[in-house]
Design a protein around this motif. Structure first.
Motif, PDB file in Angstrom:
ATOM      1  N   LEU A  51       0.822  -1.201   0.000  1.00  0.00           N
ATOM      2  CA  LEU A  51       0.000   0.000   0.000  1.00  0.00           C
ATOM      3  C   LEU A  51       0.863   1.260   0.000  1.00  0.00           C
ATOM      4  O   LEU A  51       0.579   2.213  -0.733  1.00  0.00           O
ATOM      5  N   THR A  54       2.302   1.668  -3.420  1.00  0.00           N
ATOM      6  CA  THR A  54       1.240   2.116  -4.326  1.00  0.00           C
ATOM      7  C   THR A  54       0.951   3.605  -4.149  1.00  0.00           C
ATOM      8  O   THR A  54       0.814   4.337  -5.135  1.00  0.00           O
ATOM      9  N   TRP A  89       1.222  -7.899  -3.482  1.00  0.00           N
ATOM     10  CA  TRP A  89       0.900  -8.296  -2.105  1.00  0.00           C
ATOM     11  C   TRP A  89       1.161  -9.781  -1.917  1.00  0.00           C
ATOM     12  O   TRP A  89       1.781 -10.197  -0.941  1.00  0.00           O
TER      13      TRP A  89
END
Length: 133
Positions: A51, A54, A89
């Motif tokens: 995350l 990203t 992930w």
């Protein structure tokens, strides 16, 4: 318990009447609890890492003017990004492989590949759809 008796040393202890020990249920529950805690921590720490990467990528592409919040939404870019996120992930999660045991039948060893597959296959699917869109 039958799985544990496949081990020759445990089978001999069982025949001698010394296995399972008193309170083995509590010990087994504590072991499972520790195993699930390790799996949960590995899953969420890999999620947070992907995350963060990203979000950094979104900030960079937005700053460069390559990404803008406008309609219509670019379906190809969105599905490709979702696919990359899921595959990343899964890959990061897979790198934290649990400690291997001699028989490979502990909870983390059994669940870890299934979680990897459940994240990676949809990730590949979305990434391919995004590239082909």
């Amino acid at each position: 318990m039958a799985v544990n008796l496949e081990s020759p040393d445990l089978l001999s202890k069982h025949k001698a009447g010394t296995f399972p020990t008193q309170g083995w249920e509590i010990e087994a529950e504590a072991t499972i609890s520790r195993s699930t805690d390790k799996l949960r921590q590995a899953l969420w720490s890999s999620f947070i890492a992907v995350l963060v990467v990203t979000l950094i990528a979104i900030v960079i592409t937005y700053s460069a003017g390559l990404l803008a919040p406008s309609l219509p939404i670019a379906v190809g870019k969105l599905t490709g990004a979702i696919g990359g996120f899921l595959a990343g992930w899964a890959t990061l999660f897979a790198l934290g492989t649990p400690t291997e045991t001699y028989d490979g039948r502990t909870l983390p060893e059994l669940v870890h590949p299934k979680v990897f597959t459940a994240l990676f296959i949809p990730g590949l699917f979305f990434a391919f759809i995004g590239q082909l869109w």
